[in-house]
Design a protein around this motif. Sequence first.
Motif, short mmCIF file in Angstrom:
data_model
loop_
_atom_site.label_atom_id
_atom_site.label_comp_id
_atom_site.label_asym_id
_atom_site.label_seq_id
_atom_site.Cartn_x
_atom_site.Cartn_y
_atom_site.Cartn_z
N LYS A 154 0.96 -1.07 -0.02
CA LYS A 154 -0.08 -0.01 0.16
C LYS A 154 1.01 1.18 0.07
O LYS A 154 1.59 1.56 0.75
CB LYS A 154 -0.93 -0.04 1.34
CG LYS A 154 -1.91 -0.99 1.29
CD LYS A 154 -2.97 -0.83 2.33
CE LYS A 154 -3.70 0.37 2.21
NZ LYS A 154 -4.58 0.61 3.44
N THR A 155 0.60 2.15 -0.90
CA THR A 155 1.52 3.42 -1.18
C THR A 155 0.67 4.55 -1.24
O THR A 155 -0.48 4.36 -1.65
CB THR A 155 2.47 2.96 -2.38
OG1 THR A 155 1.97 2.99 -3.60
CG2 THR A 155 3.51 1.92 -2.15
N ALA A 156 1.29 5.70 -1.05
CA ALA A 156 0.73 6.95 -1.03
C ALA A 156 1.75 7.67 -2.05
O ALA A 156 3.18 7.74 -1.88
CB ALA A 156 0.56 7.60 0.10
N LEU A 157 1.29 8.32 -3.18
CA LEU A 157 2.08 9.18 -3.89
C LEU A 157 1.33 10.50 -4.06
O LEU A 157 0.11 10.91 -3.75
CB LEU A 157 1.96 8.74 -5.54
CG LEU A 157 2.52 7.43 -5.70
CD1 LEU A 157 2.48 7.06 -7.21
CD2 LEU A 157 4.06 7.27 -5.28
N CYS A 158 1.98 11.62 -4.13
CA CYS A 158 1.44 12.88 -4.46
C CYS A 158 0.79 12.97 -5.80
O CYS A 158 1.04 12.19 -6.77
CB CYS A 158 2.69 13.82 -4.62
SG CYS A 158 3.46 14.33 -3.04
N ALA A 159 -0.23 13.76 -5.93
CA ALA A 159 -1.15 13.85 -7.25
C ALA A 159 0.10 14.17 -8.14
O ALA A 159 0.89 14.86 -8.05
CB ALA A 159 -2.13 14.94 -6.82
N LYS A 160 -0.16 13.77 -9.42
CA LYS A 160 0.46 13.99 -10.74
C LYS A 160 0.87 15.16 -11.05
O LYS A 160 1.89 15.67 -11.47
CB LYS A 160 -0.02 13.21 -11.82
CG LYS A 160 -0.08 11.82 -11.44
CD LYS A 160 -0.40 10.95 -12.75
CE LYS A 160 -0.89 9.49 -12.45
NZ LYS A 160 -1.14 8.70 -13.63
N GLU A 161 -0.26 16.35 -10.65
CA GLU A 161 0.04 17.75 -10.92
C GLU A 161 0.79 18.39 -10.06
O GLU A 161 1.46 19.49 -10.17
CB GLU A 161 -1.50 18.26 -11.14
CG GLU A 161 -2.02 18.47 -9.79
CD GLU A 161 -3.02 17.18 -9.70
OE1 GLU A 161 -3.96 17.50 -8.86
OE2 GLU A 161 -2.82 16.20 -10.27
N VAL A 162 1.22 17.86 -8.88
CA VAL A 162 1.97 18.53 -7.77
C VAL A 162 3.40 17.70 -8.24
O VAL A 162 3.83 17.08 -8.63
CB VAL A 162 1.60 17.81 -6.51
CG1 VAL A 162 2.58 18.32 -5.19
CG2 VAL A 162 0.37 18.54 -6.21
N PRO A 163 4.32 18.90 -8.07
CA PRO A 163 6.04 18.62 -8.35
C PRO A 163 6.26 17.12 -7.64
O PRO A 163 7.24 16.68 -8.39
CB PRO A 163 6.63 19.81 -7.60
CG PRO A 163 5.69 20.96 -7.81
CD PRO A 163 4.34 20.31 -7.48
N CYS A 164 6.00 17.08 -6.29
CA CYS A 164 6.55 15.63 -5.97
C CYS A 164 6.03 14.57 -6.60
O CYS A 164 6.52 13.32 -6.87
CB CYS A 164 6.26 15.29 -4.38
SG CYS A 164 4.60 15.62 -3.89
N GLY A 165 4.63 14.75 -7.21
CA GLY A 165 4.03 13.62 -7.95
C GLY A 165 4.63 13.30 -9.21
O GLY A 165 4.78 12.19 -9.86
N ALA A 166 4.86 14.64 -10.01
CA ALA A 166 5.47 14.28 -11.15
C ALA A 166 6.77 14.10 -11.10
O ALA A 166 7.09 13.00 -12.11
CB ALA A 166 5.69 15.96 -11.77
N ALA A 167 7.60 14.23 -10.12
CA ALA A 167 9.03 13.54 -10.09
C ALA A 167 8.90 12.01 -9.50
O ALA A 167 9.59 11.17 -10.12
CB ALA A 167 9.57 14.24 -8.51
N ALA A 168 7.86 11.65 -8.66
CA ALA A 168 7.68 10.22 -8.78
C ALA A 168 7.32 9.48 -9.93
O ALA A 168 7.81 8.31 -10.15
CB ALA A 168 6.48 10.10 -7.70
N VAL A 169 6.54 10.21 -10.79
CA VAL A 169 6.06 9.61 -12.03
C VAL A 169 7.49 9.44 -12.72
O VAL A 169 7.75 8.14 -13.47
CB VAL A 169 5.29 10.57 -12.92
CG1 VAL A 169 5.14 9.81 -14.42
CG2 VAL A 169 3.75 10.37 -12.22
N THR A 170 8.44 10.25 -12.97
CA THR A 170 9.69 10.19 -13.46
C THR A 170 10.53 9.02 -12.99
O THR A 170 11.13 8.11 -13.63
CB THR A 170 10.51 11.52 -13.63
OG1 THR A 170 9.59 12.53 -14.13
CG2 THR A 170 11.89 11.45 -14.15
N ALA A 171 10.59 8.85 -11.71
CA ALA A 171 11.51 8.00 -10.96
C ALA A 171 11.03 6.56 -11.31
O ALA A 171 11.79 5.62 -11.44
CB ALA A 171 11.71 8.17 -9.59
#
Length: 264
Positions: free
Chosen positions: A148-165
Amino acid sequence: MRSARRLLAASAVLVLAAGLTACTGSTGSSTTDAAVTPRPEVKGTVTVFAAASLKESFTEIGKRFETAYPGVKVTFNFGGSSALAQSIVSGAPADVFAAASPATMKTVSDAKLTGGDPKVFVKNTLEIAVAKGNPKHVAGLKDLTGLKTALCAKEVPCGAAAVTALKAAGVNLTPATYEQDVKGALTKVELGEVDASLVYRTDVQADAAKIDGVDFPEAAQAVNDYPIAALAKAPNTNGAAAFLGYVGSADARRVLTEAGFQAP
C-alpha cells in the motif's frame, strides 16, 4: 636621527588623520557607516506562498528574517505548488512565491505575475518513506509493488517527480491514495495507513523521529529545482525584495542545507 624618525611618525599620523577626515566627512560618522548603502525601509507584513516541503526550513528562515528586520512580520501559506500557483493567478494577495518546480512557477510567470525572473535557489530529491525499522524491508522502488503506497497527485511537483522515477525504474505502481501535497503523503505513512510513500528527502529528514527513509538510484533522474520570485502585484514590494535577498544569504543557505536541500 631620532628627530627625523619623530618627524616621519608625525607626518604619518597627520596623513592617516586626513584620510579618516575625508572618509567620515564633517558629520563625524564612522568609515563603516559611510560605506554601508542604506537598506530600503521594510515595514508591515511579508506574505510568502511556499511549497509544503519548505515548511520547516522557511519557518526558521522567517524567524531569522524577523530578527533582522525588527517589527516586520512574515506570514506563510504552505501547500502544493500547483494549488498555490492557481491561487496567485486567481488573485490571492502574496509578496513572494517559492515553488517546488519550474513548471508550477511557469503558471505564475506566464500570467505575467512575477516581478522579475524566478531564480532557482535549491534542489530536492525523492526518498521512500517507510515506518520506523522498515518492517516491509523496502530496498528500492521495485519493492513497492504489492504494498500500500501513497503518492503525491501527478500535477504536484513531488507527484511529477515520482512518475519520472518510477518510469526510470520500470515500475508500474497503482497507489492506494494520491495526496495534494508531500506532507499529506508523508502523514499516511506516519499513521500506518500505507506501507510507504514517495516524498522528498527533506521531509524524511524533518520527520526522522517517526519514519525512516530509503534511498533509491532512480531519484537522481527526478531532481526538482525550486524557483523563487517576488510577485508583480506584491502588496509589500520592499518586503518581497528583502525576503528574496535574505533567502540568498549565507545564514538562510545554512538553514536550507541542514534541512537536506541541495545547492542549485
